[in-house]
Design an enzyme around this catalytic site. Structure first.
Site, PDB file in Angstrom:
ATOM      1  N   LYS A 112       0.903  -1.289  -0.101  1.00 31.30           N
ATOM      2  CA  LYS A 112      -0.113  -0.156  -0.169  1.00 31.30           C
ATOM      3  C   LYS A 112       0.829   1.187   0.032  1.00 31.30           C
ATOM      4  O   LYS A 112       0.638   2.523  -0.762  1.00 31.30           O
ATOM      5  CB  LYS A 112      -0.883   0.046   1.304  1.00 31.30           C
ATOM      6  CG  LYS A 112      -2.049  -0.919   1.059  1.00 31.30           C
ATOM      7  CD  LYS A 112      -3.040  -0.886   2.257  1.00 31.30           C
ATOM      8  CE  LYS A 112      -4.235  -1.885   2.314  1.00 31.30           C
ATOM      9  NZ  LYS A 112      -5.118  -1.619   3.401  1.00 31.30           N
ATOM     10  N   LYS A 203      -5.144 -10.380  -6.514  1.00 30.26           N
ATOM     11  CA  LYS A 203      -6.197 -10.492  -5.728  1.00 30.26           C
ATOM     12  C   LYS A 203      -7.272  -9.698  -6.052  1.00 30.26           C
ATOM     13  O   LYS A 203      -7.033  -8.622  -6.636  1.00 30.26           O
ATOM     14  CB  LYS A 203      -5.747 -10.045  -4.385  1.00 30.26           C
ATOM     15  CG  LYS A 203      -6.629 -10.153  -3.151  1.00 30.26           C
ATOM     16  CD  LYS A 203      -5.959  -9.994  -1.896  1.00 30.26           C
ATOM     17  CE  LYS A 203      -5.702  -8.188  -1.711  1.00 30.26           C
ATOM     18  NZ  LYS A 203      -5.317  -7.885  -0.312  1.00 30.26           N
ATOM     19  N   LYS A 206     -10.739  -4.192  -3.262  1.00 27.38           N
ATOM     20  CA  LYS A 206     -11.488  -2.776  -3.202  1.00 27.38           C
ATOM     21  C   LYS A 206     -10.407  -1.890  -3.931  1.00 27.38           C
ATOM     22  O   LYS A 206     -10.936  -1.013  -4.513  1.00 27.38           O
ATOM     23  CB  LYS A 206     -11.856  -2.512  -1.623  1.00 27.38           C
ATOM     24  CG  LYS A 206     -13.125  -3.209  -1.438  1.00 27.38           C
ATOM     25  CD  LYS A 206     -13.188  -2.763   0.150  1.00 27.38           C
ATOM     26  CE  LYS A 206     -12.466  -3.886   1.213  1.00 27.38           C
ATOM     27  NZ  LYS A 206     -13.248  -3.790   2.381  1.00 27.38           N
TER      28      LYS A 206
HETATM   29  P1  TYM Z   1     -10.311  -6.131   4.485  1.00 23.89           P
HETATM   30  O1  TYM Z   1     -11.597  -5.248   4.876  1.00 23.89           O
HETATM   31  O2  TYM Z   1      -9.480  -5.731   3.526  1.00 23.89           O
HETATM   32  O3  TYM Z   1     -11.099  -7.580   3.908  1.00 23.89           O
HETATM   33  C1  TYM Z   1     -12.187  -8.180   4.914  1.00 23.89           C
HETATM   34  C2  TYM Z   1     -11.905  -9.843   4.701  1.00 23.89           C
HETATM   35  O4  TYM Z   1     -11.899 -10.068   3.333  1.00 23.89           O
HETATM   36  C3  TYM Z   1     -10.966 -10.904   3.119  1.00 23.89           C
HETATM   37  N1  TYM Z   1     -10.642 -10.596   1.620  1.00 23.89           N
HETATM   38  C4  TYM Z   1     -10.389 -11.626   0.862  1.00 23.89           C
HETATM   39  N2  TYM Z   1     -10.552 -13.018   0.728  1.00 23.89           N
HETATM   40  C5  TYM Z   1     -10.334 -13.861  -0.311  1.00 23.89           C
HETATM   41  N3  TYM Z   1      -9.841 -13.413  -1.542  1.00 23.89           N
HETATM   42  C6  TYM Z   1      -9.867 -11.736  -1.783  1.00 23.89           C
HETATM   43  N4  TYM Z   1      -9.890 -11.662  -3.072  1.00 23.89           N
HETATM   44  C7  TYM Z   1      -9.997 -10.996  -0.505  1.00 23.89           C
HETATM   45  N5  TYM Z   1     -10.057  -9.646  -0.529  1.00 23.89           N
HETATM   46  C8  TYM Z   1     -10.298  -9.609   0.957  1.00 23.89           C
HETATM   47  C9  TYM Z   1      -9.717 -10.251   4.040  1.00 23.89           C
HETATM   48  O5  TYM Z   1      -8.793 -11.280   4.015  1.00 23.89           O
HETATM   49  C10 TYM Z   1     -10.354 -10.150   5.274  1.00 23.89           C
HETATM   50  O6  TYM Z   1     -10.633 -11.253   6.014  1.00 23.89           O
HETATM   51  N6  TYM Z   1      -7.145  -5.971   8.140  1.00 23.89           N
HETATM   52  C11 TYM Z   1      -8.410  -6.443   7.892  1.00 23.89           C
HETATM   53  C12 TYM Z   1      -9.409  -5.851   8.554  1.00 23.89           C
HETATM   54  C13 TYM Z   1      -9.458  -5.992   9.920  1.00 23.89           C
HETATM   55  C14 TYM Z   1      -9.562  -7.347  10.846  1.00 23.89           C
HETATM   56  C15 TYM Z   1      -9.422  -6.945  12.194  1.00 23.89           C
HETATM   57  C16 TYM Z   1      -9.481  -8.704  10.339  1.00 23.89           C
HETATM   58  C17 TYM Z   1      -9.125  -5.060  10.914  1.00 23.89           C
HETATM   59  N7  TYM Z   1      -8.982  -5.668  12.349  1.00 23.89           N
HETATM   60  C18 TYM Z   1      -9.110  -7.937  13.254  1.00 23.89           C
HETATM   61  C19 TYM Z   1      -9.477  -9.542  11.410  1.00 23.89           C
HETATM   62  C20 TYM Z   1      -9.258  -9.201  12.538  1.00 23.89           C
HETATM   63  C21 TYM Z   1      -8.505  -6.123   6.468  1.00 23.89           C
HETATM   64  O7  TYM Z   1      -8.159  -5.090   5.842  1.00 23.89           O
HETATM   65  O8  TYM Z   1      -9.882  -6.710   5.712  1.00 23.89           O
END
Ligand code: TYM
Length: 340
Positions: A112, A203, A206
């Site tokens: 990022k 991947k 968003k």
């Molecule tokens: P975020 O908001 O980017 O994504 C949410 C969840 O979706 C999963 N994900 C995917 N899984 C499979 N294929 C994909 N292309 C794909 N894109 C996204 C992510 O792995 C995620 O599980 N840092 C985290 C948010 C967070 C969090 C936490 C997660 C903040 N605090 C505590 C677990 C526990 C994030 O950016 O997810």
């Protein structure tokens, strides 16, 4: 019951197929057997430049989608991260246990930051994984003889952050006495990394994918179908799983299998000799069947913002009770004088 905690960023007007298959479907399933805490992480959403009105809207849209997917606020604690100030407080304590080099090795930060030009990246983006560790560890069960499971359902891209959380839990326990259970990443087989429909090597994301590369949960069936029909495949015609040479088809197979419950070999047999057209049509149908009821329920939930806010307030109260208890212990362990 064993605990589960996960979070999702409110950084788009809809979640996408990767979020759903990689994580959110597991959120819904795990609440049957776990004491679940699910969090819309708005503090994380401001680590990159954002628009306040959009953040407010997306936080509610996010909560509504989670409810529409089946997160049950009676059984699970659904809340907004900024409603529970202990998240930021524990993040500070954990940041004092994290090495600068250790934080610098986080690949998501590096990606990022590189995209923004590394001097433009915020310090918040750098410490983002530490806040995530705090999100998780606040809801740790108490360490005991019968070390219970503590799970974090996420996609593959979050594995490193959960590893860091495990390291920080261990370090805190070692320095200040047993306080946290180290969490386990709960990553689905098969759907852990859904790729971009236009760039099957990357991947679905968003922030990085083009609209044509993403299937949004809240998308109408018409446009969704078009995207699937136009998904990049290859010059062959065989519906066959081959990550190396047929990344696009392999991704579509993974998605179909995850949604239909069929295995990849079953699907290969079913579409033998039929070309990509029928396979894509069926997949589009499957997606519409899955997401149409979710879209309809989401829109209905958004019609009554007050009711939605009440659900989130209730969740914040429950989450706050647990978070406060954990933070009281943490403050005491690190040597802060109690307020009396
Ligand atoms: P975020 O908001 O980017 O994504 C949410 C969840 O979706 C999963 N994900 C995917 N899984 C499979 N294929 C994909 N292309 C794909 N894109 C996204 C992510 O792995 C995620 O599980 N840092 C985290 C948010 C967070 C969090 C936490 C997660 C903040 N605090 C505590 C677990 C526990 C994030 O950016 O997810």
């Amino acid at each position: 019951a064993p605990r589960v905690l996960s979070g999702i960023q409110p950084t788009a007007d809809s979640f996408h197929l990767g979020n759903y298959l990689g994580a959110l479907r597991q959120w819904v399933a795990l609440q049957d057997t776990h004491d679940a805490f699910y969090c819309v992480v708005d503090l994380h959403a401001i680590t990159v430049e954002h628009d306040p009105a959009a953040l407010r809207r997306r936080t509610r849209v996010s909560a509504a989608q989670l409810l529409a997917m089946g997160v049950d606020p009676e059984r699970s604690t659904l809340f907004v991260q900024s409603h529970v100030p202990e998240h930021a407080e524990l993040a500070w304590v954990l940041s004092c246990l994290t090495g600068f080099g250790e934080a610098s090795r986080m690949t998501q930060f590096k990606d990022k930051a590189a995209k923004q030009g590394s001097s433009a990246a915020s310090v918040g983006l750098f410490t983002y994984p530490i806040l995530q560790a705090a999100d998780i560890l606040l809801y740790s069960p108490e360490p005991g003889e019968d070390e219970r499971l503590f799970r974090v359902p996420v996609g593959e891209d979050q594995r490193q952050h959960v590893e860091l959380t495990r390291d920080l839990a261990g370090r805190f326990n070692h320095r200040f006495g047993p306080t946290f259970v180290a969490p386990e990443a709960y990553i689905p087989q098969g759907a852990a990394k859904i790729t971009d429909l236009q760039e099957p090597g990357s991947k679905m994301s968003k922030s990085a994918s083009s609209p044509q590369g993403i299937v949004d949960v809240l998308e109408e069936p018409g446009p969704m179908r078009k995207k699937i029909m136009r998904a990049v495949t290859d010059t062959g015609s065989e519906v066959r799983f081959d990550e190396e040479n047929k990344a696009g088809v392999s991704n579509l197979l993974r998605i179909h299998a995850a949604l239909s419950g069929a295995t990849v070999p079953e699907l290969e047999a079913r579409y033998e000799g039929s070309g990509y057209g029928q396979f894509k049509k069926d997949l589009a149908e499957l997606l519409a069947e899955t997401f149409t009821p979710i879209r309809e329920r989401t829109l209905k939930l958004l019609d009554d913002e007050d009711a939605l806010d009440r659900i989130l307030a209730h969740g914040a109260t429950r989450a706050g009770e647990v978070a406060r208890r954990t933070m009281d212990t943490v403050r005491d362990r690190v040597g802060f004088v109690g307020r009396g």
